[in-house]
Scaffold this active site. Structure first.
Site, mmCIF file in Angstrom:
data_model
loop_
_atom_site.group_PDB
_atom_site.id
_atom_site.type_symbol
_atom_site.label_atom_id
_atom_site.label_comp_id
_atom_site.label_asym_id
_atom_site.label_seq_id
_atom_site.Cartn_x
_atom_site.Cartn_y
_atom_site.Cartn_z
ATOM 1 N N GLU A 172 26.409 5.516 139.832
ATOM 2 C CA GLU A 172 25.334 5.356 139.061
ATOM 3 C C GLU A 172 26.232 4.560 137.546
ATOM 4 O O GLU A 172 25.114 4.003 136.778
ATOM 5 C CB GLU A 172 25.201 6.810 138.517
ATOM 6 C CG GLU A 172 24.203 7.531 139.442
ATOM 7 C CD GLU A 172 24.173 9.140 139.505
ATOM 8 O OE1 GLU A 172 23.360 9.670 140.026
ATOM 9 O OE2 GLU A 172 25.178 9.864 138.919
ATOM 10 N N ASP A 232 25.452 18.829 142.855
ATOM 11 C CA ASP A 232 24.878 20.110 142.295
ATOM 12 C C ASP A 232 25.949 21.279 142.112
ATOM 13 O O ASP A 232 25.781 21.731 141.158
ATOM 14 C CB ASP A 232 23.686 20.520 143.133
ATOM 15 C CG ASP A 232 22.591 19.623 143.451
ATOM 16 O OD1 ASP A 232 22.440 18.830 142.628
ATOM 17 O OD2 ASP A 232 21.896 20.165 144.369
#
Length: 331
Positions: free
Chosen positions: A208, A276
């Site tokens: 990212e 997560d």
């Protein structure tokens, strides 16, 4: 050496909000014995079906598994899948009372059809356009109530590019938390990558970062990662960069304090959901200690542990404590 058992015993006193895109993960297991006479496709005879919480909901699930008080704030459809999510959250002890339902949207549902442990097909039901103004208003009102009624220790913004975290929602949440003295942590996606100005913990993965900063190649050397932090800081004025590097480990920087922490050797079964777990553990440890190195060390261990499990899963808090004591107790 920190008393890790004492640290973990503080988790149940922490209240954490997770705002972002929740989804339902549907798994359908079956077996194939023949090809369809209608088209050259396998006929799957279904044996069982299972529903799990995905997206931002999986972060809340991990927080609850660690013992914290988790609250999920999102916008779902006003449909059967939304009811399923409410039931799943309730069964896990995650508070979803501040989430809202919208007739303008449908609940994201990712259905995986699996035979012989092989995923044969995935069917996605979702709307990914941004919230309409009325739904933004409802979510922000709900968030403001949550902030004043619950008084959380930290809020995680969990972005999956499904439209819940609009620019307006992001700014309102960060500004509201800052005014209330509440920590913020972000798991970003590309679309609003540079909208998260002023957050406390910014946790992208290396891919990212590469995409957002238009870097053709990135080596994971410490000097290169320090340069990445400074470039991110130029855009975001955030407190902490926490970059996950897949099998290479994690990098953190807060001011001039930084380090590259290598991953611990694991039998990797599945990397889905690891991010997560990492953001959930990082948020809790930092909220409890304000120790950025300890945050990175324990979150790095947690990410590796959860990769040993197939499918999205919550971290086992006893296993994480034992592994933390084993790996960090010697330092």
């Amino acid at each position: 050496m920190p008393n890790f058992a004492e640290l973990f015993s503080r988790f149940p006193s922490l209240k954490v909000g997770v705002i972002g895109d929740v989804m339902l993960d549907t798994y359908m297991w079956g077996h194939v014995e023949r090809i369809s006479p209608e088209a050259p496709v396998p006929v799957v005879s279904l044996d069982k079906k299972e529903f799990r919480i995905g997206g931002a909901g999986n972060v809340a699930y991990n927080l609850q598994a660690l013992g914290a008080n988790a609250f999920v704030l999102s916008v779902t459809g006003d449909d059967e899948d939304a009811l399923r999510l409410v039931q799943l959250f309730s069964g896990l002890g995650v508070n979803s009372a501040y989430s809202i339902r919208s007739r303008d949207r449908i609940t994201t549902n990712k259905t995986r059809i699996i035979s012989r442990n092989q995923q044969m097909m995935r069917l996605d039901t979702e709307i990914t356009r941004e919230l309409v103004a009325a739904d933004e208003d409802s979510l922000l009102q709900s968030f403001d109530r949550f902030l004043s009624e619950v008084r959380p220790d930290i809020v995680i913004l969990e972005d999956y590019n499904k439209g819940v975290l609009t620019e307006r929602v992001i700014r309102h949440v960060i500004d509201g938390c800052r005014a209330a003295g509440v920590l913020t942590a972000v798991d970003p996606k590309r679309k609003n990558f540079f909208t998260y100005r002023g957050v406390d913990i910014f946790k992208p993965n290396l891919g990212e970062v590469r995409e957002a900063l238009n870097l053709l190649t990135v080596d994971t050397s410490r000097p290169q990662l320090q340069n990445i932090h400074h470039e991110l800081y130029r855009h975001l004025q955030h407190a902490i960069s926490f970059v996950t590097l897949s099998e290479k480990g994690v990098f953190y920087q807060q001011g001039n304090n930084n380090d590259l922490i290598p991953s611990h050797f694991r039998n990797i079964a599945d990397v889905s959901g690891a991010g997560d777990t990492v953001i959930a553990v990082a948020a809790l440890v930092y909220a409890a200690t304000r120790d950025v190195r300890l945050m990175a060390e324990i979150a790095n261990i947690a990410g590796g542990l959860v990769c040993e499990i197939v499918g999205t899963a919550a971290i086992n808090v006893k296993q994480l404590l034992a592994e933390t004591e084993h790996l960090l107790g010697k330092e």
